[in-house]
Structure formats: structure tokens, C-alpha cells
Design a protein around this motif. Sequence first.
Motif, PDB file in Angstrom:
ATOM      1  N   MET A   1      39.185  19.655  39.606  1.00 53.20           N
ATOM      2  CA  MET A   1      40.079  20.340  38.684  1.00 53.20           C
ATOM      3  C   MET A   1      39.674  21.810  38.539  1.00 53.20           C
ATOM      4  O   MET A   1      38.537  22.186  38.796  1.00 53.20           O
ATOM      5  N   GLN A   2      40.635  22.614  38.136  1.00 51.42           N
ATOM      6  CA  GLN A   2      40.405  24.033  37.873  1.00 51.42           C
ATOM      7  C   GLN A   2      41.069  24.397  36.551  1.00 51.42           C
ATOM      8  O   GLN A   2      42.211  24.011  36.284  1.00 51.42           O
ATOM      9  N   VAL A   3      40.345  25.139  35.702  1.00 52.45           N
ATOM     10  CA  VAL A   3      40.910  25.616  34.449  1.00 52.45           C
ATOM     11  C   VAL A   3      41.235  27.099  34.624  1.00 52.45           C
ATOM     12  O   VAL A   3      40.418  27.876  35.112  1.00 52.45           O
ATOM     13  N   ASP A   4      42.460  27.468  34.250  1.00 57.90           N
ATOM     14  CA  ASP A   4      42.939  28.837  34.449  1.00 57.90           C
ATOM     15  C   ASP A   4      43.459  29.360  33.109  1.00 57.90           C
ATOM     16  O   ASP A   4      44.419  28.824  32.556  1.00 57.90           O
TER      17      ASP A   4
ATOM     18  N   LEU B   1      46.322  26.910  32.231  1.00 61.85           N
ATOM     19  CA  LEU B   1      46.816  26.044  33.292  1.00 61.85           C
ATOM     20  C   LEU B   1      45.697  25.089  33.700  1.00 61.85           C
ATOM     21  O   LEU B   1      44.584  25.537  34.000  1.00 61.85           O
ATOM     22  N   LEU B   2      45.985  23.791  33.676  1.00 63.50           N
ATOM     23  CA  LEU B   2      45.044  22.783  34.160  1.00 63.50           C
ATOM     24  C   LEU B   2      45.523  22.338  35.533  1.00 63.50           C
ATOM     25  O   LEU B   2      46.590  21.724  35.665  1.00 63.50           O
ATOM     26  N   VAL B   3      44.741  22.678  36.552  1.00 67.67           N
ATOM     27  CA  VAL B   3      45.155  22.490  37.947  1.00 67.67           C
ATOM     28  C   VAL B   3      44.339  21.375  38.586  1.00 67.67           C
ATOM     29  O   VAL B   3      43.103  21.390  38.529  1.00 67.67           O
ATOM     30  N   GLU B   4      45.036  20.414  39.199  1.00 70.20           N
ATOM     31  CA  GLU B   4      44.361  19.336  39.918  1.00 70.20           C
ATOM     32  C   GLU B   4      44.591  19.510  41.409  1.00 70.20           C
ATOM     33  O   GLU B   4      45.717  19.698  41.862  1.00 70.20           O
TER      34      GLU B   4
ATOM     35  N   ARG C   1      50.767  25.477  43.205  1.00 66.53           N
ATOM     36  CA  ARG C   1      51.421  24.369  43.913  1.00 66.53           C
ATOM     37  C   ARG C   1      51.528  24.657  45.405  1.00 66.53           C
ATOM     38  O   ARG C   1      51.316  23.762  46.238  1.00 66.53           O
ATOM     39  N   LEU C   2      51.857  25.899  45.751  1.00 70.29           N
ATOM     40  CA  LEU C   2      51.954  26.270  47.167  1.00 70.29           C
ATOM     41  C   LEU C   2      50.603  26.196  47.866  1.00 70.29           C
ATOM     42  O   LEU C   2      50.534  25.976  49.077  1.00 70.29           O
ATOM     43  N   ARG C   3      49.534  26.375  47.114  1.00 71.09           N
ATOM     44  CA  ARG C   3      48.189  26.268  47.687  1.00 71.09           C
ATOM     45  C   ARG C   3      47.744  24.826  47.802  1.00 71.09           C
ATOM     46  O   ARG C   3      46.640  24.548  48.292  1.00 71.09           O
ATOM     47  N   GLY C   4      48.596  23.887  47.369  1.00 69.25           N
ATOM     48  CA  GLY C   4      48.297  22.472  47.563  1.00 69.25           C
ATOM     49  C   GLY C   4      47.940  21.706  46.305  1.00 69.25           C
ATOM     50  O   GLY C   4      47.523  20.533  46.394  1.00 69.25           O
ATOM     51  N   ALA C   5      48.084  22.307  45.141  1.00 68.57           N
ATOM     52  CA  ALA C   5      47.726  21.612  43.910  1.00 68.57           C
ATOM     53  C   ALA C   5      48.594  20.375  43.713  1.00 68.57           C
ATOM     54  O   ALA C   5      49.812  20.412  43.940  1.00 68.57           O
ATOM     55  N   VAL C   6      47.973  19.290  43.291  1.00 65.96           N
ATOM     56  CA  VAL C   6      48.696  18.042  43.045  1.00 65.96           C
ATOM     57  C   VAL C   6      49.516  18.152  41.765  1.00 65.96           C
ATOM     58  O   VAL C   6      50.652  17.680  41.691  1.00 65.96           O
ATOM     59  N   SER C   7      48.931  18.791  40.748  1.00 62.86           N
ATOM     60  CA  SER C   7      49.638  18.976  39.482  1.00 62.86           C
ATOM     61  C   SER C   7      49.140  20.246  38.805  1.00 62.86           C
ATOM     62  O   SER C   7      47.991  20.656  38.982  1.00 62.86           O
ATOM     63  N   VAL C   8      50.039  20.869  38.032  1.00 61.75           N
ATOM     64  CA  VAL C   8      49.700  22.052  37.250  1.00 61.75           C
ATOM     65  C   VAL C   8      50.311  21.862  35.866  1.00 61.75           C
ATOM     66  O   VAL C   8      51.526  21.808  35.716  1.00 61.75           O
ATOM     67  N   GLU C   9      49.451  21.743  34.853  1.00 61.04           N
ATOM     68  CA  GLU C   9      49.924  21.529  33.484  1.00 61.04           C
ATOM     69  C   GLU C   9      49.786  22.822  32.685  1.00 61.04           C
ATOM     70  O   GLU C   9      48.729  23.458  32.694  1.00 61.04           O
TER      71      GLU C   9
END
Length: 343
Positions: free
Chosen positions: A125-128, A116-119, A82-90
Motif C-alpha cells: 500500500m501507499q499513502v498519498d 489517497l490510499l493506493v493498493e 490507476r494507469l501505473r497499475g494500482a488495484v484500487s485508489v480510495e
Amino acid sequence: EGTAAHFMSSEALEQKKVTASWLGCMIIVWSDVASRTRGTNWYGKDKIQTTATRRGYEVDHEMAGFVQNYVDAIHSRMEQFRLRGAVSVELLVEIRVEFSVFVGFDGQFGTSDAILLVEWPDGTMQVDVNDLKYGRGVRVDAADFELLEDGTVERTLTDCRRGNKQMMIYALGAYDQYQALGDYTRASWCIHQPRLGHISEAECDIGDLLTWAKDHMRPAAERAIMFLENRHATFTLSDFTPGEKQCMWCKASGTCAAAAKRVFDTITGDFVDLDTDIADQVAPAALDRIGHMTPEQLSACMLLADFVDDVVKAWRARVEAKLFQNEPVPGFKLVDGKLGNRA
């Protein structure tokens, strides 16, 4: 114990509770233990009897503390995105990921402890994927990292062959499972070992990961299936890559010709004919070679010392097993050991 820790961590993440609330609780773990019994079944193999065992683990301050460290690390990782600018983290907990499509065989899956699904703001998107390893015996890294000229470590992989294979496979499964939800361009993975105070992470482009799966993962899986189906007449020693990491838990290390070859190559510098009297070959050659080794050669051998030791232990165990089964092994026999002191 590891199963109990994983259960408590998943409950803590899903219920958003601290692990201290489990102090004094007993976590019951059921497991199936397969044991070989005397006699043979209809196709000539040892009978295998499966029994369910039940064991309880009481949650003490130590377990609660280590599991809480992992839970905190997951929440911290979400906040970092989130601090890096992600719109959402599920956050998704204890998710079964299937990667059959990438290996070409059905029923291939694993369980990711946390995904973690990062938008990101640009719509990508990024999958973590995250993995909790509760053991303390072996440190596991997310990749074989390269040290840059400025002394920092490059954690973004362009060559996925350096990455942790288990984590990349899980990332592939998670990507395949959730790719319909967005435009996934990045994959990352993180290994958490709270009892060692160790966290290791790496990432790469989805395209690089898919290329690795096609060029390396699938061919390796196909050859593994060939071997399991006993279609290995075309295999040679060069098809195997023995080493400390990959042979550590292998049940075949005591019978593996490739591992034996690497041990003898390390000691003598030349392949020893295993059909002849190896004792006469190895001992003189090894003593002579060690006496004239350069520091660089000694270093190369010392890096393999643990691997050699593991293989030798496997040989000892195999010889002992044969002797206990009344199978002769030339030059060796069972003798009564010292009974030891008795109080």
C-alpha cells in the motif's frame, strides 16, 4: 478567503460536483480573533480577549476556476495511480491526522485536505497526502530537489531531511491512522497552489520516513517543548537555524539573537558584540568588506538579502512599538510625519 476555498474544494470532491455550481454563492467564514487589551490578568500577562468575526466570500469565476483546477488535479492524480497499475485508489477528504505518537506529546494533529490510499498488485500500500495552498504569495515545494546528471529532478527521497516537513508529518499521521488496513511501504505527498499554477510532489519509503521521525522530528519536538516550558538555560545560538523560510512568519524575529547574529555574520563576516556600539562596528566593516568581495561572496550575501531585509523590518517594528509605549530607545524618537496631499 483560503478557508472559503478549502470548504468549496472539499464539497466539490465529496459531492463530485463542479465548482461552477457555487457561482454567486456566499461562503461565510467564522474565525476567532485574539486581541490583547490593556491591563493584566492574575498571572501578570496581558489580557487576551477572543472575539468571533464573520466574513462572507462570494464565489466568483476566478475562485471557482482555481478551486476547480485543484479538484481536477486530485482526480488526475487518482487516474495516474490507476494507469501505473494500482488495484484500487480510495479518496478521503478533509481528514484529521494525529501524529502525537511520533513526537511524544498528546494533542498533536493537523488536517490533510485529501488523502489517497493506493493498493498495488503485489499487495503493498501507499499513502498519498495532498495539501491545497490557496495563497499566491509564497511558492512551496514538496522537497529541496536534486538535479540529476541527465537534467531531470529526483523526486524520490532517500534523505528525508530534504523533504517538506509539514507534508511528511501529515504523511506520518495518515500512515499511523490507516496502517492496520494494509502493508504500507511507500509515502508520497503533493502540494497544490492553483493560483500560482504550481504542483510539487515527492515520495519516499515508509522506513526512511519513520527513521527521520525518530532521529530528527522527535528530538526537535522535545527541544521545542523545553523552550516553551522556559527550560532553555542550556540553549545556545548554535541551537537555532535562522533563515528566510523559517523566520518569515516568526513573531520573535525582532528579538532573536540568532537571527541578528546571522545578519551581522553576513555583513561583516565576524560576530559583532551586540553589547557594544554596533553602529561603529558594522558600518565601516560592511563598507570595506563589500568593496573587496568576490563574485562568489556577493552571491552568498545576495541569497540572504530577503532574510536580512525581513529581520531589519522586524527591528524597525519593535523599536516603533517601544516608542509608542513610551519606552526610551537611545538615539531614536517619534516625530510627526508628513500629512500628505489632501483633496
